[in-house]
Design a protein around this motif. Structure first.
Motif, PDB file in Angstrom:
ATOM      1  N   GLY A  79      93.321  15.696 -89.877  1.00 17.46           N
ATOM      2  CA  GLY A  79      91.706  15.922 -89.644  1.00 17.46           C
ATOM      3  C   GLY A  79      92.179  16.969 -88.120  1.00 17.46           C
ATOM      4  N   ALA A  80      92.777  16.813 -88.167  1.00 11.67           N
ATOM      5  CA  ALA A  80      93.129  17.439 -86.644  1.00 11.67           C
ATOM      6  C   ALA A  80      93.227  18.881 -85.950  1.00 11.67           C
ATOM      7  CB  ALA A  80      93.877  17.224 -85.245  1.00 11.67           C
ATOM      8  N   SER A  81      92.823  20.239 -85.701  1.00 15.76           N
ATOM      9  CA  SER A  81      92.845  21.191 -86.090  1.00 15.76           C
ATOM     10  C   SER A  81      93.723  21.734 -84.500  1.00 15.76           C
ATOM     11  CB  SER A  81      92.970  22.205 -86.244  1.00 15.76           C
ATOM     12  OG  SER A  81      92.375  23.658 -85.756  1.00 15.76           O
ATOM     13  N   THR A  82      94.766  23.054 -84.118  1.00 16.44           N
ATOM     14  CA  THR A  82      94.980  23.101 -82.708  1.00 16.44           C
ATOM     15  C   THR A  82      94.082  24.512 -82.758  1.00 16.44           C
ATOM     16  OG1 THR A  82      96.316  25.148 -83.795  1.00 16.44           O
ATOM     17  CG2 THR A  82      97.641  23.006 -83.626  1.00 16.44           C
ATOM     18  N   GLY A  83      93.707  24.716 -83.158  1.00 19.72           N
ATOM     19  CA  GLY A  83      92.543  26.173 -82.603  1.00 19.72           C
ATOM     20  C   GLY A  83      93.449  26.716 -82.740  1.00 19.72           C
ATOM     21  N   TRP A  84      93.119  28.325 -82.462  1.00 26.80           N
ATOM     22  CA  TRP A  84      93.576  29.397 -82.442  1.00 26.80           C
ATOM     23  C   TRP A  84      94.853  30.096 -81.160  1.00 26.80           C
ATOM     24  CZ3 TRP A  84      94.595  32.418 -86.698  1.00 26.80           C
ATOM     25  CH2 TRP A  84      93.889  32.540 -87.794  1.00 26.80           C
ATOM     26  N   GLY A  85      95.759  30.149 -81.323  1.00 26.62           N
ATOM     27  CA  GLY A  85      96.489  30.436 -80.241  1.00 26.62           C
ATOM     28  C   GLY A  85      97.474  31.560 -80.568  1.00 26.62           C
ATOM     29  N   SER A  86      97.196  31.998 -79.295  1.00 29.37           N
ATOM     30  CA  SER A  86      98.628  33.887 -79.129  1.00 29.37           C
ATOM     31  C   SER A  86      99.243  33.950 -78.504  1.00 29.37           C
ATOM     32  CB  SER A  86      96.921  34.445 -79.410  1.00 29.37           C
ATOM     33  OG  SER A  86      97.286  34.918 -78.119  1.00 29.37           O
ATOM     34  N   LEU A  87     100.984  34.960 -78.867  1.00 30.71           N
ATOM     35  CA  LEU A  87     101.272  35.137 -77.985  1.00 30.71           C
ATOM     36  C   LEU A  87     101.661  36.337 -78.169  1.00 30.71           C
ATOM     37  CD1 LEU A  87     104.224  34.854 -79.953  1.00 30.71           C
ATOM     38  CD2 LEU A  87     104.283  32.480 -79.833  1.00 30.71           C
ATOM     39  N   ARG A  88     102.129  37.429 -77.188  1.00 29.09           N
ATOM     40  CA  ARG A  88     102.810  38.732 -77.740  1.00 29.09           C
ATOM     41  C   ARG A  88     103.894  39.011 -77.591  1.00 29.09           C
ATOM     42  NH1 ARG A  88      98.313  42.159 -77.303  1.00 29.09           N
ATOM     43  NH2 ARG A  88      96.518  41.258 -76.865  1.00 29.09           N
ATOM     44  N   LEU A  89     105.009  39.319 -78.532  1.00 28.83           N
ATOM     45  CA  LEU A  89     106.025  39.688 -78.262  1.00 28.83           C
ATOM     46  C   LEU A  89     106.404  41.681 -78.656  1.00 28.83           C
ATOM     47  CD1 LEU A  89     107.300  37.525 -81.821  1.00 28.83           C
ATOM     48  CD2 LEU A  89     107.508  36.933 -79.177  1.00 28.83           C
TER      49      LEU A  89
END
Length: 517
Positions: A394-404
């Motif tokens: 039921g858990a979520s990481t939420g939105w994560g981001s990185l740049r490539l």
């Protein structure tokens, strides 16, 4: 618009000036820079001359590429600087034109098969005198000629173009290899051309090579003398083959495929394993086509990946790399595709694309020791994770981001927490750059029993997708994010493919993971 060969050379000139930095233009008497000075072409040629001089002095930079740049730009030099360039590009047997610091070959001898080896038996450059069969030819020369003949025949039988003939410069048109004491400058070997290269191309030229005269362990502590001779001959002679296609090709393709070739011919030496520390295995977030350092050598692992995936071979060599060079052929009227274009064209002929192949490569590098045939034996490094998270039901990481940047990748791992029900699934929401901008993702799952399963994610043109995969029954899920863009504004004097400015660097990749029933 400039014709392409001229545009390419102009970009090389600008790049060389940029790499040289300050000090290219002469200062005036008062320390101010003069209002007028050498043209950009002259500045670039002077920078190439200085770089070649430093490389031959053993400062650690790549000798073959430094001499390549000088050969392509020396026509802009005049006077003493032109004479200095001519000396550097001249052969050891050319008397007063002999390269600075190498002394003169006196009374050189020559022995040939399809390749000619030149040597001397006295002075600084003398080969070891041992002659076990008492035939008047030193054992070292016989060994070098045998290895070079094997290398030449293997490449030609595999369908590569033989090095171009050079008239009678070395005695006849056959390729020439000179044995000289270059180990004292910490140089294993090099190939270059003394052909006068037209400023507008074409850039398919002849070449000659120089190898060390003994590979003395005191100068070359890594490997034994025979193995150093073998892999250096295979690597440098492949440059001579490449020059018969296009000496002005992208540096990363020149070095990555030459490093690949040496291991294909002499697989038991494994000298190229040292470059994996500067490869997409250890540094996945560095662009594959970066020619700014040792990464261009480490790029050999990309071609190993492709030739293991597409193993069709001729004369013992996989045909994939040969076909890339045929696409890169710079002869007048030939395809003349730059490196990344050539690779993509060959992949498409095999039913895939650079986009899909690079993403798969990046994902499988997470398990390099099982992905590659020699991975376990040679202890290949696994590509590092960018991040990892443990998720409860039921858990979520939420939105994560990185740049490539372009042709670079990163992998995140998600693991189920203890007690996550077996039927739980992982919902992955992906917000990637648009497909045309390089947005690509691969999802890999590792069941608690059984092999890993990998799939390329199908996204919309806008780069968005939602994927559901098992989670409660797996050890982990990995998401490999790959910027597969191969779009450039070419001939902008950069160290990337087509000397181009990448159009899709620093793109944002966003991921959200939720464990759901």
């Amino acid at each position: 618009m400039l014709p392409r060969p001229t545009a390419r050379l102009a970009a090389l000139l600008v790049l060389l000036v940029g790499l040289a930095g300050v000090g290219v233009l002469p200062a005036g008497a008062d320390g101010e820079r003069p209002s007028t000075g050498p043209t950009r072409e002259v500045q670039a040629a002077r920078a190439a001359l200085a770089s070649a001089q430093d490389a031959l002095a053993g400062d650690g930079r790549e000798v073959t590429l430094a001499l390549r740049d000088l050969a392509l730009t020396r026509s802009a030099l005049e006077g003493e600087q032109r004479e200095a360039a001519d000396r550097i590009l001249a052969r050891p047997t050319d008397g007063p034109l002999d390269p600075d610091g190498y002394g003169l070959f006196s009374d050189p001898q020559r022995r040939c098969t399809q390749v000619c080896v030149h040597w001397v038996e006295s002075g600084r450059h003398a080969v070891p005198s041992a002659d076990a069969d008492a035939d008047g030819i030193p054992d070292y020369v016989e060994r070098a000629l045998k290895i070079l003949t094997q290398v030449h025949r293997t490449y030609v039988r595999a369908g590569y173009r033989a090095p171009h003939g050079d008239g009678t410069l070395g005695g006849d048109k056959r390729p020439d290899v000179y044995l000289a004491d270059i180990g004292s400058q910490a140089i294993y070997g090099y190939c270059t051309s003394d052909q006068q290269v037209p400023s507008g191309g074409p850039f398919d030229v002849w070449a000659y090579c120089v190898l060390d005269n003994d590979y003395d362990p005191a100068q070359f502590p890594q490997n034994n003398p025979l193995d150093n001779l073998r892999v250096t001959a295979a690597h440098e002679y492949f440059h001579a083959v490449q020059y018969a296609y296009d000496a002005a090709e992208d540096a990363w393709l020149l070095e990555a495929t030459a490093t690949w070739a040496e291991d294909e011919l002499f697989t038991d030496v494994d000298d190229n394993v040292q470059y994996l520390a500067q490869s997409p295995l250890a540094q996945p977030r560095v662009s594959l086509d970066d020619s700014g350092g040792l990464q261009m050598y480490g790029g050999w692992i990309f071609f190993r990946h492709l030739t293991e995936r597409f193993p069709r071979a001729k004369a013992g060599l996989p045909t994939f790399v040969r076909d890339v060079w045929r696409q890169a052929d710079g002869r007048r009227g030939a395809a003349d595709r730059w490196s990344v274009q050539a690779v993509d064209r060959v992949l498409r002929k095999r039913g895939t694309s650079l986009r899909a192949a690079f993403a798969r490569f990046a994902a499988e590098n997470r398990r390099a020791r099982t992905t590659y045939d020699e991975g376990r034996a040679n202890r290949y490094p696994n590509a590092p994770l960018a991040d990892q998270t443990v998720l409860r039901a039921g858990a979520s990481t939420g939105w994560g981001s990185l740049r490539l940047d372009h042709l670079a990748a990163a992998t995140i791992r998600l693991r189920p927490a203890a007690g996550v029900p077996r039927g739980t699934r992982l919902r992955l929401q992906l917000d990637l750059p648009a497909t045309v901008e390089g947005g690509t993702a691969v999802v890999t799952t590792k069941p608690r029993r059984g092999p890993v399963a990998t799939r390329l994610v199908r996204t919309g043109r806008d780069g968005e997708a939602t994927v559901r995969v098992p989670f409660g029954s797996v050890s982990w899920v990995e998401v490999t994010l790959a910027n597969t863009s191969s779009r450039y504004r070419c001939w902008q004097a950069t160290a990337f493919a087509c000397m181009g400015l990448p159009l899709d660097d620093r793109r944002e990749f966003r991921v959200k993971a939720t464990a759901v029933r």
